[in-house]
Design a protein around this motif. Sequence first.
Motif, PDB file in Angstrom:
ATOM      1  N   PHE A  25       0.787  -1.226   0.000  1.00 21.46           N
ATOM      2  CA  PHE A  25       0.000   0.000   0.000  1.00 21.46           C
ATOM      3  C   PHE A  25       0.826   1.288   0.000  1.00 21.46           C
ATOM      4  CE2 PHE A  25      -2.385  -3.236   2.467  1.00 21.46           C
ATOM      5  CZ  PHE A  25      -3.410  -3.453   1.558  1.00 21.46           C
ATOM      6  N   SER A  26       2.152   1.181  -0.069  1.00 20.85           N
ATOM      7  CA  SER A  26       3.044   2.346   0.000  1.00 20.85           C
ATOM      8  C   SER A  26       2.760   3.181   1.255  1.00 20.85           C
ATOM      9  CB  SER A  26       2.916   3.220  -1.239  1.00 20.85           C
ATOM     10  OG  SER A  26       3.312   2.513  -2.381  1.00 20.85           O
ATOM     11  N   PHE A  27       2.500   2.490   2.367  1.00 22.67           N
ATOM     12  CA  PHE A  27       2.187   3.152   3.633  1.00 22.67           C
ATOM     13  C   PHE A  27       3.190   2.708   4.684  1.00 22.67           C
ATOM     14  CE2 PHE A  27      -0.039   3.190   7.769  1.00 22.67           C
ATOM     15  CZ  PHE A  27      -0.283   4.551   7.852  1.00 22.67           C
ATOM     16  N   ASP A  28       3.956   3.664   5.208  1.00 19.61           N
ATOM     17  CA  ASP A  28       4.957   3.382   6.233  1.00 19.61           C
ATOM     18  C   ASP A  28       4.351   3.677   7.599  1.00 19.61           C
ATOM     19  OD1 ASP A  28       7.140   3.172   7.903  1.00 19.61           O
ATOM     20  OD2 ASP A  28       8.476   4.328   6.613  1.00 19.61           O
ATOM     21  N   LEU A  29       3.984   2.618   8.325  1.00 19.50           N
ATOM     22  CA  LEU A  29       3.310   2.759   9.613  1.00 19.50           C
ATOM     23  C   LEU A  29       4.186   3.459  10.645  1.00 19.50           C
ATOM     24  CD1 LEU A  29       0.793   2.123  11.295  1.00 19.50           C
ATOM     25  CD2 LEU A  29       1.848  -0.070  11.875  1.00 19.50           C
ATOM     26  N   VAL A  30       5.467   3.126  10.693  1.00 17.09           N
ATOM     27  CA  VAL A  30       6.372   3.748  11.658  1.00 17.09           C
ATOM     28  C   VAL A  30       6.471   5.252  11.392  1.00 17.09           C
ATOM     29  CG1 VAL A  30       8.753   3.819  12.509  1.00 17.09           C
ATOM     30  CG2 VAL A  30       7.661   1.620  12.068  1.00 17.09           C
ATOM     31  N   ALA A  31       6.597   5.623  10.133  1.00 19.93           N
ATOM     32  CA  ALA A  31       6.676   7.043   9.785  1.00 19.93           C
ATOM     33  C   ALA A  31       5.365   7.752  10.085  1.00 19.93           C
ATOM     34  CB  ALA A  31       7.041   7.209   8.313  1.00 19.93           C
ATOM     35  N   ALA A  32       4.256   7.056   9.891  1.00 20.73           N
ATOM     36  CA  ALA A  32       2.952   7.668  10.160  1.00 20.73           C
ATOM     37  C   ALA A  32       2.768   7.934  11.658  1.00 20.73           C
ATOM     38  CB  ALA A  32       1.830   6.778   9.639  1.00 20.73           C
ATOM     39  N   ILE A  33       3.286   7.037  12.483  1.00 25.29           N
ATOM     40  CA  ILE A  33       3.110   7.190  13.930  1.00 25.29           C
ATOM     41  C   ILE A  33       4.140   8.141  14.530  1.00 25.29           C
ATOM     42  CG2 ILE A  33       3.224   5.983  16.151  1.00 25.29           C
ATOM     43  CD1 ILE A  33       2.081   3.523  14.708  1.00 25.29           C
ATOM     44  N   PHE A  34       5.409   7.976  14.137  1.00 25.43           N
ATOM     45  CA  PHE A  34       6.491   8.706  14.801  1.00 25.43           C
ATOM     46  C   PHE A  34       7.093   9.831  13.967  1.00 25.43           C
ATOM     47  CE2 PHE A  34       6.597   4.351  16.571  1.00 25.43           C
ATOM     48  CZ  PHE A  34       6.225   4.674  17.866  1.00 25.43           C
ATOM     49  N   GLY A  35       6.686   9.982  12.723  1.00 31.29           N
ATOM     50  CA  GLY A  35       7.217  11.025  11.857  1.00 31.29           C
ATOM     51  C   GLY A  35       8.254  10.464  10.905  1.00 31.29           C
ATOM     52  N   VAL A  36       8.433  11.166   9.800  1.00 33.20           N
ATOM     53  CA  VAL A  36       9.360  10.713   8.763  1.00 33.20           C
ATOM     54  C   VAL A  36      10.781  11.035   9.191  1.00 33.20           C
ATOM     55  CG1 VAL A  36      10.029  10.928   6.346  1.00 33.20           C
ATOM     56  CG2 VAL A  36       7.612  11.010   6.979  1.00 33.20           C
ATOM     57  N   MET A  37      11.525   9.999   9.506  1.00 28.96           N
ATOM     58  CA  MET A  37      12.937  10.056   9.871  1.00 28.96           C
ATOM     59  C   MET A  37      13.233  11.058  10.984  1.00 28.96           C
ATOM     60  SD  MET A  37      13.970   7.537   8.325  1.00 28.96           S
ATOM     61  CE  MET A  37      15.702   7.507   8.656  1.00 28.96           C
ATOM     62  N   THR A  38      12.344  11.122  11.956  1.00 27.62           N
ATOM     63  CA  THR A  38      12.644  11.873  13.172  1.00 27.62           C
ATOM     64  C   THR A  38      13.647  11.047  13.979  1.00 27.62           C
ATOM     65  OG1 THR A  38      10.857  10.839  14.424  1.00 27.62           O
ATOM     66  CG2 THR A  38      10.320  12.868  13.233  1.00 27.62           C
ATOM     67  N   GLY A  39      14.183  11.635  15.004  1.00 30.89           N
ATOM     68  CA  GLY A  39      15.129  10.899  15.835  1.00 30.89           C
ATOM     69  C   GLY A  39      14.516   9.655  16.436  1.00 30.89           C
ATOM     70  N   PHE A  40      13.259   9.770  16.886  1.00 36.14           N
ATOM     71  CA  PHE A  40      12.607   8.623  17.510  1.00 36.14           C
ATOM     72  C   PHE A  40      12.299   7.527  16.496  1.00 36.14           C
ATOM     73  CE2 PHE A  40       9.111   6.414  19.736  1.00 36.14           C
ATOM     74  CZ  PHE A  40       9.809   6.080  20.884  1.00 36.14           C
ATOM     75  N   SER A  41      11.863   7.910  15.290  1.00 36.91           N
ATOM     76  CA  SER A  41      11.583   6.887  14.278  1.00 36.91           C
ATOM     77  C   SER A  41      12.867   6.184  13.862  1.00 36.91           C
ATOM     78  CB  SER A  41      10.861   7.484  13.068  1.00 36.91           C
ATOM     79  OG  SER A  41      11.685   8.376  12.365  1.00 36.91           O
ATOM     80  N   ARG A  42      13.983   6.895  13.841  1.00 38.97           N
ATOM     81  CA  ARG A  42      15.266   6.263  13.518  1.00 38.97           C
ATOM     82  C   ARG A  42      15.649   5.243  14.584  1.00 38.97           C
ATOM     83  NH1 ARG A  42      18.635   8.836   9.647  1.00 38.97           N
ATOM     84  NH2 ARG A  42      20.432   8.063  10.790  1.00 38.97           N
ATOM     85  N   VAL A  43      15.356   5.552  15.845  1.00 33.41           N
ATOM     86  CA  VAL A  43      15.611   4.603  16.930  1.00 33.41           C
ATOM     87  C   VAL A  43      14.738   3.365  16.748  1.00 33.41           C
ATOM     88  CG1 VAL A  43      15.349   4.246  19.422  1.00 33.41           C
ATOM     89  CG2 VAL A  43      16.403   6.345  18.571  1.00 33.41           C
ATOM     90  N   ILE A  44      13.473   3.555  16.395  1.00 34.25           N
ATOM     91  CA  ILE A  44      12.572   2.418  16.164  1.00 34.25           C
ATOM     92  C   ILE A  44      13.105   1.547  15.032  1.00 34.25           C
ATOM     93  CG2 ILE A  44      10.238   1.741  15.451  1.00 34.25           C
ATOM     94  CD1 ILE A  44      10.385   2.904  18.272  1.00 34.25           C
ATOM     95  N   TYR A  45      13.484   2.161  13.910  1.00 32.96           N
ATOM     96  CA  TYR A  45      14.037   1.400  12.786  1.00 32.96           C
ATOM     97  C   TYR A  45      15.299   0.646  13.208  1.00 32.96           C
ATOM     98  CZ  TYR A  45      10.946   3.805   9.479  1.00 32.96           C
ATOM     99  OH  TYR A  45       9.856   4.277   8.800  1.00 32.96           O
ATOM    100  N   ALA A  46      16.168   1.296  13.976  1.00 33.90           N
ATOM    101  CA  ALA A  46      17.407   0.658  14.428  1.00 33.90           C
ATOM    102  C   ALA A  46      17.118  -0.527  15.340  1.00 33.90           C
ATOM    103  CB  ALA A  46      18.295   1.682  15.138  1.00 33.90           C
ATOM    104  N   LEU A  47      16.164  -0.367  16.266  1.00 41.42           N
ATOM    105  CA  LEU A  47      15.810  -1.473  17.160  1.00 41.42           C
ATOM    106  C   LEU A  47      15.225  -2.655  16.387  1.00 41.42           C
ATOM    107  CD1 LEU A  47      14.252   0.434  20.195  1.00 41.42           C
ATOM    108  CD2 LEU A  47      16.446  -0.799  20.118  1.00 41.42           C
ATOM    109  N   ILE A  48      14.395  -2.361  15.400  1.00 36.59           N
ATOM    110  CA  ILE A  48      13.829  -3.433  14.579  1.00 36.59           C
ATOM    111  C   ILE A  48      14.936  -4.137  13.796  1.00 36.59           C
ATOM    112  CG2 ILE A  48      12.336  -3.916  12.588  1.00 36.59           C
ATOM    113  CD1 ILE A  48      10.453  -1.735  13.708  1.00 36.59           C
ATOM    114  N   GLY A  49      15.887  -3.383  13.283  1.00 38.11           N
ATOM    115  CA  GLY A  49      17.021  -3.985  12.577  1.00 38.11           C
ATOM    116  C   GLY A  49      17.866  -4.858  13.486  1.00 38.11           C
ATOM    117  N   LEU A  50      18.148  -4.378  14.685  1.00 43.14           N
ATOM    118  CA  LEU A  50      18.909  -5.181  15.649  1.00 43.14           C
ATOM    119  C   LEU A  50      18.142  -6.434  16.051  1.00 43.14           C
ATOM    120  CD1 LEU A  50      20.375  -2.380  17.942  1.00 43.14           C
ATOM    121  CD2 LEU A  50      21.624  -3.829  16.313  1.00 43.14           C
TER     122      LEU A  50
END
Length: 67
Positions: A25-50
């Motif tokens: 659907f071209s819908f990024d749930l993390v970005a929708a909730i926490f903002g597009v590449m904000t500091g917090f969304s980057r932490v979420i992406y990093a934790l998911i990657g780890l």
Amino acid sequence: MKTLDVIALTLVIIGAVNWGLIGFFSFDLVAAIFGVMTGFSRVIYALIGLAGLYAITFYGKNNSNNQ
């Protein structure tokens, strides 16, 4: 399951659902909730990657339990 395993598996599932939403659907749930590449969304992406990297160890744990 150990607590760390449960947390990692939960984060991997969240990441998989997010990638499914992006793919279908071209819908990024993390970005929708926490903002597009904000500091917090980057932490979420990093934790998911780890968590994904940690989840690789589940293969070894599964083989050691079957022997």
